[in-house]
Design an enzyme around this catalytic site. Sequence first.
Site, PDB file in Angstrom:
ATOM      1  N   ASP A 200     -15.406  11.273  12.517  1.00 25.97           N
ATOM      2  CA  ASP A 200     -15.534  11.820  11.170  1.00 25.97           C
ATOM      3  C   ASP A 200     -14.228  11.661  10.385  1.00 25.97           C
ATOM      4  O   ASP A 200     -13.773  12.584   9.704  1.00 25.97           O
ATOM      5  CB  ASP A 200     -15.955  13.296  11.232  1.00 25.97           C
ATOM      6  N   TYR A 201     -13.614  10.479  10.476  1.00 29.30           N
ATOM      7  CA  TYR A 201     -12.477  10.189   9.619  1.00 29.30           C
ATOM      8  C   TYR A 201     -12.997  10.012   8.199  1.00 29.30           C
ATOM      9  O   TYR A 201     -13.928   9.247   7.958  1.00 29.30           O
ATOM     10  CB  TYR A 201     -11.756   8.931  10.097  1.00 29.30           C
ATOM     11  N   GLU A 202     -12.377  10.709   7.241  1.00 30.13           N
ATOM     12  CA  GLU A 202     -12.938  10.761   5.895  1.00 30.13           C
ATOM     13  C   GLU A 202     -12.011  10.223   4.809  1.00 30.13           C
ATOM     14  O   GLU A 202     -12.424  10.105   3.657  1.00 30.13           O
ATOM     15  CB  GLU A 202     -13.345  12.201   5.560  1.00 30.13           C
ATOM     16  N   SER A 203     -10.791   9.898   5.157  1.00 29.44           N
ATOM     17  CA  SER A 203      -9.858   9.346   4.185  1.00 29.44           C
ATOM     18  C   SER A 203      -9.066   8.238   4.870  1.00 29.44           C
ATOM     19  O   SER A 203      -8.703   8.367   6.047  1.00 29.44           O
ATOM     20  CB  SER A 203      -8.910  10.438   3.669  1.00 29.44           C
TER      21      SER A 203
ATOM     22  N   GLN B 241     -23.587  12.089   5.591  1.00 31.82           N
ATOM     23  CA  GLN B 241     -23.496  13.290   4.758  1.00 31.82           C
ATOM     24  C   GLN B 241     -24.215  13.064   3.423  1.00 31.82           C
ATOM     25  O   GLN B 241     -23.595  12.814   2.390  1.00 31.82           O
ATOM     26  CB  GLN B 241     -22.028  13.656   4.551  1.00 31.82           C
TER      27      GLN B 241
END
Length: 382
Positions: free
Chosen positions: A231-234, A291
Site C-alpha cells: 500500500d505504497y501511496e506516494s 480504493q
Amino acid sequence: MELYLIAQRWKLIMMIIDLSVGKRKRNAFLNYLRLIPGKDQRLAAIEYGRRRVASSPKVNVNSINAAINKRLTTLTTSVRIATALCHRIYQQDLSFLIVNFGLRNRLCKAKVIMEYIGATGKPVTFSHVPVNPNIDFHFILSFAIDAGHSGAARHGVFSPYWASTLTPAAVRAVKARHPNVKVLASLSGWSLGNKVLRWHDPADPSLWIATAAASLKSLAAEYHLDGVDADYESFERNATDFAFCIGELIAGLKAEGAIAVATVAPFDDTAGRYAELLWRYGGVIDYVNYQFYTDGVSTPRAYAEVFELRAAQFGAPAKLLPSYEVDGRGIQGEAFFEAMRVIQSRGYEVNGVMIYSADASSSHGYYYERKSQEFLLNGTSS
C-alpha cells in the site's frame, strides 16, 4: 484413501503448472521438474542438465554445472514459484495446500472480506468484528513501515505501527477462534503522523529486497501473519523500481513459504504503477484492494463503470474487489450494495469486498461487514 490423496495432489500440481506456465508448456515443465518426492529444485535442475548433456554429443561433460546454473538463473518467477509449490505438495497435507497457497478460491469459489484495521490509533480489537465461518476473512494490519518515527527511511527494515491492542497474542487468539481468518500486514500506507511516506528507488534494489524479506519474515513469525498487502501511496517522481522490488519481494516470500497471500492497494493516483506490478507479477498477487472511494463516484452506475475501467487496466477482474470506506469518501450506504448488483449484471463475479476500516466501523456495530458477508454468500444484501 491414499490413492485418492495422490490423485488430488496430482490434480493440484496440474492446476499450479497450468496457471504458471500454460498447458502448452506443461510436458516440458514436467520433464524438467521430475516430480519425485523429496527432491528439491537444484536436484531437479541437475537431472535436467545431465539429460541435456547426455542427449547432445557436442556438449562436453565438464560443462554440466554451467548448463545447470544457466537453467536455474533463467527460470521465470512463475516457474520458480510453481516448482516450489509442487515440491511442497509432498511435504504438506492437502488442507494445508488449499488454505495456504491460494487454491481454495479456485477449488470451491470461496468469497473474501478484506478488512483494514489499526490505522487510526484507536484501541480497536478483533473480537467484536463479525466473522462468518463461510467467508475467507482477512484482517489487514495497518501499517508495517520501513521508516523510523521521524519518517527517516530504514531501507527495507519494517516495524509495526498498527494499534497497540493488535498484539501477537490477539492475532493468535482470533485465528484460533476463527479458522477461516487470515492476517496480513499492509506495507507503508499514506503517512506516519504528519510525515508523508514516499517510495524512493533503493540504491541497491537487490539489497532492499533481501533486507525487506528478512524483516517481513521476522514480523510474520512474531505476529503469525499469513501475508502482506502493498500500500505504497506516494512516489518519488523518477522512481522506476517499485514493480520490480515489490514483485520480487512477494515472489520470494511466497516461494519460500513465508507468506500465503499477497494483495495490493492502488488508488486513482497510483493505479499506473500498480498496473505495471500486476502485469509483471500478477501470478503471485491474489487480490487487488483498489480504493474505489478515491475515484469520486457516488452512484451505483458510475461505480460499476469505474470497476470495468480498473478491471481492464489491471488485467485481473477476478482479483479486483469492490471497496467501501466507512464514513468516508465515495459511494455510501445502501448504494454500495446496489453498485455490486450492477457489477454482477454486467457479467462480473463479485469475489469479495474490501472495507476501510474496522476502526471506523466499530461505532456502527460493524453493519457493513455483516451486510457485505451476507451479500457475498447469498448474492444479495436484501
